[in-house]
Structures are given as structure tokens and as C-alpha cells.
Design a protein around this motif. Structure first.
Motif, PDB file in Angstrom:
ATOM      1  N   TRP A  24      -3.277  -6.804   2.829  1.00  0.00           N
ATOM      2  CA  TRP A  24      -4.510  -6.698   3.631  1.00  0.00           C
ATOM      3  C   TRP A  24      -4.215  -6.908   5.108  1.00  0.00           C
ATOM      4  CZ3 TRP A  24      -7.351  -3.863   1.046  1.00  0.00           C
ATOM      5  CH2 TRP A  24      -7.513  -4.032  -0.337  1.00  0.00           C
ATOM      6  N   PRO A  29     -17.092   5.127   5.743  1.00  0.00           N
ATOM      7  CA  PRO A  29     -17.658   4.879   4.411  1.00  0.00           C
ATOM      8  C   PRO A  29     -16.631   4.340   3.436  1.00  0.00           C
ATOM      9  CG  PRO A  29     -17.232   7.217   4.678  1.00  0.00           C
ATOM     10  CD  PRO A  29     -16.848   6.562   5.982  1.00  0.00           C
ATOM     11  N   GLY A  30     -15.332   4.472   3.769  1.00  0.00           N
ATOM     12  CA  GLY A  30     -14.337   3.889   2.876  1.00  0.00           C
ATOM     13  C   GLY A  30     -13.039   4.656   2.811  1.00  0.00           C
ATOM     14  N   MET A  31     -12.209   4.201   1.896  1.00  0.00           N
ATOM     15  CA  MET A  31     -10.884   4.783   1.676  1.00  0.00           C
ATOM     16  C   MET A  31     -10.842   5.316   0.247  1.00  0.00           C
ATOM     17  SD  MET A  31      -8.998   4.190   4.377  1.00  0.00           S
ATOM     18  CE  MET A  31      -9.677   3.508   5.888  1.00  0.00           C
ATOM     19  N   ASP A  32     -10.430   6.571   0.105  1.00  0.00           N
ATOM     20  CA  ASP A  32     -10.291   7.123  -1.249  1.00  0.00           C
ATOM     21  C   ASP A  32      -9.099   6.487  -1.949  1.00  0.00           C
ATOM     22  OD1 ASP A  32     -12.324   8.708  -0.464  1.00  0.00           O
ATOM     23  OD2 ASP A  32     -11.124  10.516  -0.193  1.00  0.00           O
ATOM     24  N   GLU A  33      -8.060   6.257  -1.162  1.00  0.00           N
ATOM     25  CA  GLU A  33      -6.827   5.786  -1.744  1.00  0.00           C
ATOM     26  C   GLU A  33      -6.042   4.951  -0.744  1.00  0.00           C
ATOM     27  OE1 GLU A  33      -4.699   8.905  -3.985  1.00  0.00           O
ATOM     28  OE2 GLU A  33      -2.899   7.868  -3.284  1.00  0.00           O
ATOM     29  N   LEU A  34      -5.403   3.940  -1.268  1.00  0.00           N
ATOM     30  CA  LEU A  34      -4.629   3.023  -0.439  1.00  0.00           C
ATOM     31  C   LEU A  34      -3.416   2.611  -1.239  1.00  0.00           C
ATOM     32  CD1 LEU A  34      -4.196   0.695   1.589  1.00  0.00           C
ATOM     33  CD2 LEU A  34      -6.327  -0.283   0.794  1.00  0.00           C
ATOM     34  N   ARG A  35      -2.208   2.823  -0.686  1.00  0.00           N
ATOM     35  CA  ARG A  35      -0.981   2.515  -1.428  1.00  0.00           C
ATOM     36  C   ARG A  35      -0.044   1.674  -0.578  1.00  0.00           C
ATOM     37  NH1 ARG A  35      -3.294   3.122  -5.100  1.00  0.00           N
ATOM     38  NH2 ARG A  35      -3.465   4.813  -6.581  1.00  0.00           N
ATOM     39  N   TRP A  36       0.452   0.594  -1.187  1.00  0.00           N
ATOM     40  CA  TRP A  36       1.484  -0.225  -0.542  1.00  0.00           C
ATOM     41  C   TRP A  36       2.816   0.129  -1.183  1.00  0.00           C
ATOM     42  CZ3 TRP A  36      -3.044  -3.231  -2.138  1.00  0.00           C
ATOM     43  CH2 TRP A  36      -3.903  -3.521  -1.073  1.00  0.00           C
ATOM     44  N   PHE A  37       3.708   0.732  -0.405  1.00  0.00           N
ATOM     45  CA  PHE A  37       4.978   1.212  -0.963  1.00  0.00           C
ATOM     46  C   PHE A  37       6.118   0.225  -0.806  1.00  0.00           C
ATOM     47  CE2 PHE A  37       2.734   5.204   0.097  1.00  0.00           C
ATOM     48  CZ  PHE A  37       2.693   5.745  -1.173  1.00  0.00           C
ATOM     49  N   VAL A  79     -13.010  -7.246   3.072  1.00  0.00           N
ATOM     50  CA  VAL A  79     -11.999  -7.224   2.008  1.00  0.00           C
ATOM     51  C   VAL A  79     -11.185  -8.515   2.014  1.00  0.00           C
ATOM     52  CG1 VAL A  79      -9.992  -6.019   1.080  1.00  0.00           C
ATOM     53  CG2 VAL A  79     -11.764  -4.714   2.201  1.00  0.00           C
ATOM     54  N   SER A 113       0.486  -5.869  -5.631  1.00  0.00           N
ATOM     55  CA  SER A 113      -0.382  -4.735  -5.952  1.00  0.00           C
ATOM     56  C   SER A 113       0.192  -3.446  -5.404  1.00  0.00           C
ATOM     57  CB  SER A 113      -1.767  -4.957  -5.337  1.00  0.00           C
ATOM     58  OG  SER A 113      -2.517  -3.756  -5.385  1.00  0.00           O
ATOM     59  N   PRO A 114       0.201  -2.385  -6.220  1.00  0.00           N
ATOM     60  CA  PRO A 114       0.643  -1.092  -5.700  1.00  0.00           C
ATOM     61  C   PRO A 114      -0.434  -0.389  -4.865  1.00  0.00           C
ATOM     62  CG  PRO A 114       0.129  -0.910  -8.042  1.00  0.00           C
ATOM     63  CD  PRO A 114      -0.074  -2.356  -7.662  1.00  0.00           C
ATOM     64  N   GLY A 115      -1.693  -0.760  -5.084  1.00  0.00           N
ATOM     65  CA  GLY A 115      -2.716  -0.097  -4.286  1.00  0.00           C
ATOM     66  C   GLY A 115      -4.124  -0.222  -4.810  1.00  0.00           C
ATOM     67  N   VAL A 116      -4.985   0.544  -4.154  1.00  0.00           N
ATOM     68  CA  VAL A 116      -6.431   0.476  -4.352  1.00  0.00           C
ATOM     69  C   VAL A 116      -6.966   1.895  -4.356  1.00  0.00           C
ATOM     70  CG1 VAL A 116      -8.561  -0.108  -3.090  1.00  0.00           C
ATOM     71  CG2 VAL A 116      -6.713  -1.788  -3.241  1.00  0.00           C
ATOM     72  N   SER A 117      -7.985   2.153  -5.165  1.00  0.00           N
ATOM     73  CA  SER A 117      -8.671   3.432  -5.006  1.00  0.00           C
ATOM     74  C   SER A 117     -10.176   3.206  -4.867  1.00  0.00           C
ATOM     75  CB  SER A 117      -8.365   4.388  -6.161  1.00  0.00           C
ATOM     76  OG  SER A 117      -8.385   3.718  -7.382  1.00  0.00           O
ATOM     77  N   HIS A 118     -10.832   4.212  -4.299  1.00  0.00           N
ATOM     78  CA  HIS A 118     -12.290   4.201  -4.133  1.00  0.00           C
ATOM     79  C   HIS A 118     -12.806   2.946  -3.446  1.00  0.00           C
ATOM     80  CE1 HIS A 118     -11.544   6.710  -7.879  1.00  0.00           C
ATOM     81  NE2 HIS A 118     -11.858   7.574  -6.935  1.00  0.00           N
ATOM     82  N   LEU A 119     -12.193   2.596  -2.336  1.00  0.00           N
ATOM     83  CA  LEU A 119     -12.729   1.493  -1.528  1.00  0.00           C
ATOM     84  C   LEU A 119     -13.928   2.031  -0.753  1.00  0.00           C
ATOM     85  CD1 LEU A 119     -12.690  -1.219   0.039  1.00  0.00           C
ATOM     86  CD2 LEU A 119     -10.766  -0.332   1.355  1.00  0.00           C
ATOM     87  N   ARG A 120     -15.086   1.419  -0.988  1.00  0.00           N
ATOM     88  CA  ARG A 120     -16.322   1.895  -0.349  1.00  0.00           C
ATOM     89  C   ARG A 120     -17.025   0.773   0.379  1.00  0.00           C
ATOM     90  NH1 ARG A 120     -14.379   5.854  -0.808  1.00  0.00           N
ATOM     91  NH2 ARG A 120     -14.744   7.635  -2.148  1.00  0.00           N
ATOM     92  N   MET A 126     -14.486  -1.484  -4.936  1.00  0.00           N
ATOM     93  CA  MET A 126     -13.168  -0.842  -4.979  1.00  0.00           C
ATOM     94  C   MET A 126     -12.548  -1.060  -6.347  1.00  0.00           C
ATOM     95  SD  MET A 126     -10.521  -3.190  -2.842  1.00  0.00           S
ATOM     96  CE  MET A 126     -10.451  -4.946  -2.936  1.00  0.00           C
ATOM     97  N   ILE A 149      -8.850  -2.030  -7.785  1.00  0.00           N
ATOM     98  CA  ILE A 149      -7.552  -2.529  -7.311  1.00  0.00           C
ATOM     99  C   ILE A 149      -6.624  -2.774  -8.488  1.00  0.00           C
ATOM    100  CG2 ILE A 149      -8.505  -4.900  -7.163  1.00  0.00           C
ATOM    101  CD1 ILE A 149      -6.460  -5.316  -4.799  1.00  0.00           C
ATOM    102  N   GLN A 150      -5.377  -2.349  -8.306  1.00  0.00           N
ATOM    103  CA  GLN A 150      -4.374  -2.538  -9.350  1.00  0.00           C
ATOM    104  C   GLN A 150      -3.504  -3.738  -9.019  1.00  0.00           C
ATOM    105  OE1 GLN A 150      -2.358   1.180  -9.051  1.00  0.00           O
ATOM    106  NE2 GLN A 150      -4.110   2.333  -9.818  1.00  0.00           N
TER     107      GLN A 150
END
Lengths: 153, 159
Positions: free
Chosen positions: A61, A85-93, B68, B88-95, B144, B146-147
Motif C-alpha cells: 500500500w 472510481p477505482g482500479m480494475d487490477e493491481l499487481r505487486w510483482f 485502503v 499478496s500478489p494483488g487486488v482486483s475490482h478496487l472501487r 475490493m 484481495i488475494q
């Protein structure tokens, strides 16, 4: 508010922006984590060494928050943005570690006028957060709402 | 949820089953902390400038990343710090559905929506949680999915 340079109209698909870099210190990592994400590999150097991460890493975060700051520095504070409005996808690599210098690469994916309000539009972006080795540590795909230039004039 | 606690007081992958719900509540969010967070990370005028925000957004609103982060702290205090996990590898549909304003209190409800054991690394599994965040009026302000990667109990903590 500073002078607005970028309105909705300017974010055509393929538009790119590169932010200036920002370095993250061990102290910044632990200060953020103690407040918002006090898992030991974010707050405690020794515990982090013994963890699977092998050393202190930043809260995901915090990476997102720094990305937000880079976005502000790169273009957002000079824009007509009115929110997201937001994020469709968020990835920590990859982990972000003390001393890493992060920068943000922004690409416009899609530009949509508002159906409800002719003075506004939405832009879909892809944001890549890179470290000093040009490795992508985090990627976000999301949307922001902007006022249109036509409405401002 | 205490039924999930092990002798060591730790939660593992096995302790999160689809349908499990956890609830937690934040303290009142002050104007000072909203502006302080935004000044550091998200200094858009509607997060830091009361006067300008009044005209455009009906007053100051919190950075979505602050919302968040506050919720992350709630989850840490409630169960994450007692969970044997690998991040966590990530998050989807954060609104971000509604603004969060000074004086608001947030309630976070997490629901396990999926639990799957890793095929390549059988000592761990992925838990997907849906987060729903409500304000004191019961309005949904953020959601959201979250994984999280969690260690499996019989395999113990990762080396």
C-alpha cells in the motif's frame, strides 16, 4: 490550484508520461508500516531478515501511495482530474526495498466521454511502477474522471 | 472466529474457508490525518485544500489510498498479524464508491470468497477475500477483492 495543462481531451490512447523518481528509505518504510501495515517484514529489520523476503520490504500500500505521489508529480496536479472510481487490477510483482528509487510510467488505454455529463469524461490508464533497475515492481490498471477542456472555456 | 486460533495463536491457510466473515471498525478519521496523508502521497486540491474542495467536492475528501491503508491496519490488528502468510500478489475490482470525509468512521467486512491450494508449491495456498467498507451511515464507500498467500498448517511457517 495550479494552471491546468491536461484536460480529458489530452489523454488520447497511447499518451505516455514518465514521472521523476523518488527514493524510499528504510525509515520511510517502517514509519508507513507502523501506522498502516505493521506486519513484521515491513516494520522490523531483524524479523524481516529471518522472513522469506530476506530483509525489509515496503508495504504494497505504500508502493501504491508512492505511485500516487509520482502520478501527482508527473502530470496529475497539472490536470483537470476530479477523482477516480477505482482500479480494475493491481499487481505487486517484486518487493520494494530500502534505497529503491521508484518512478511511474503512465499509458492511456482508453478515453470515454461521460454519458451523463457532457462536461466530463473518463480515462482508463495503465500505470507501471519501476525501480532503479527498470524492473516493474507494481502495475495498476484503473480509471480517472476529468473535466473537459470545452467545458472550462 | 476464535475457533480458528491454534495453540500458537496463528492462522494458517486452513483457517480461512469460503463464506467466513470478519468485521472490524476504525476510530474516527480526523481532518488532520486525512490532510497529512494526502500531503505526503496525494496532494490533489480536494484532499488538502478545504476551501477549493468545498466548491468541487462538497468539502475535503480522503485519498482513496488513505482509505485502503486505514482498512489494512484494521485487518492487521484483527487477524493478519496472527496469520502465517507470504504477502499478496494483488487486488482486483478496487472501487471507491463514495467519498470518505473528516469525522467518518469506517467498518470493514471481509468475506472469504475463494481458497485454493497452490499446485506448484503445496506448502501454501491463495485466499481471496472480498473487502466491503461502510461508513457510519451504513453506506458502502469502498470494495475490493484481495488475494493473500498463506502457509498451510501441516507444512509450518516458510523457511
Amino acid at each position: 490550484m495550479t494552471t491546468i495543462k491536461y484536460y480529458w481531451e489530452d489523454f488520447i490512447p497511447g499518451w505516455e508520461n514518465e514521472s521523476p523518481p523518488r527514493a524510499l528509505s528504510a525509515q520511510q518504510i517502517t514509519v508507513f508500516a507502523r501506522e498502516y501495515d505493521p506486519q513484521s517484514y515491513h516494520t522490523d529489520e531483524e524479523a524481516a531478515k529471518a522472513s522469506p523476503f530476506g530483509g525489509l520490504i515496503a508495504s504494497g500500500w505504500q508502493t501504491c501511495s508512492v505511485a500516487m505521489r509520482l502520478m501527482c508529480d508527473g502530470y496529475l496536479l497539472q490536470s483537470s482530474c476530479i477523482g477516480s472510481p477505482g482500479m480494475d487490477e493491481l499487481r505487486w510483482f517484486k518487493p520494494v526495498r530500502p534505497g529503491d528509487a521508484l518512478r511511474l510510467h503512465t499509458t492511456v488505454i482508453e478515453q470515454t466521454p461521460s454519458q451523463k455529463d457532457a462536461r466530463r469524461g473518463t480515462v482508463k490508464f495503465r500505470w507501471d511502477v519501476l525501480n532503479q533497475k527498470a524492473e516493474v515492481v507494481c502495475t495498476m490498471v484503473g480509471r480517472q474522471h476529468y473535466r473537459r477542456r470545452a467545458a472550462a472555456q | 472466529m476464535t475457533k480458528h486460533k491454534t495453540a500458537q495463536g496463528k492462522y494458517y491457510f486452513e483457517d480461512f474457508a469460503p463464506g467466513d466473515v470478519w468485521e472490524m471498525e476504525s476510530p474516527v478519521i480526523t481532518r488532520e490525518e486525512m490532510v497529512e496523508f494526502a500531503s505526503r502521497f496525494d496532494p490533489q486540491y480536494f484532499h488538502v485544500d478545504e476551501e477549493a474542495a468545498r466548491h468541487s467536492h462538497g468539502g475535503l475528501i480522503a485519498s482513496g489510498w488513505h482509505t485502503v491503508s486505514i482498512c489494512m491496519r484494521l485487518a492487521c490488528d484483527r487477524y493478519l498479524l496472527d496469520t502465517v502468510g507470504l504477502g499478496s500478489p494483488g487486488v482486483s475490482h478496487l472501487r471507491w464508491l463514495r467519498p470518505v470525509r473528516p469525522g467518518d468512521r469506517l467498518r470493514l467486512r471481509t468475506t472469504v470468497i475463494e481458497a485454493r491450494i497452490s499446485r506448484s508449491k503445496p506448502d501454501r495456498g491463495t485466499i481471496e477475500n472480498r473487502w466491503e467498507v461502510f461508513n457510519q451511515a451504513g453506506e458502502l464507500v469502498m470494495t475490493m477483492e484481495i488475494q493473500g498467500i498463506l502457509c498451510r498448517r501441516q507444512h509450518g511457517p516458510a523457511a
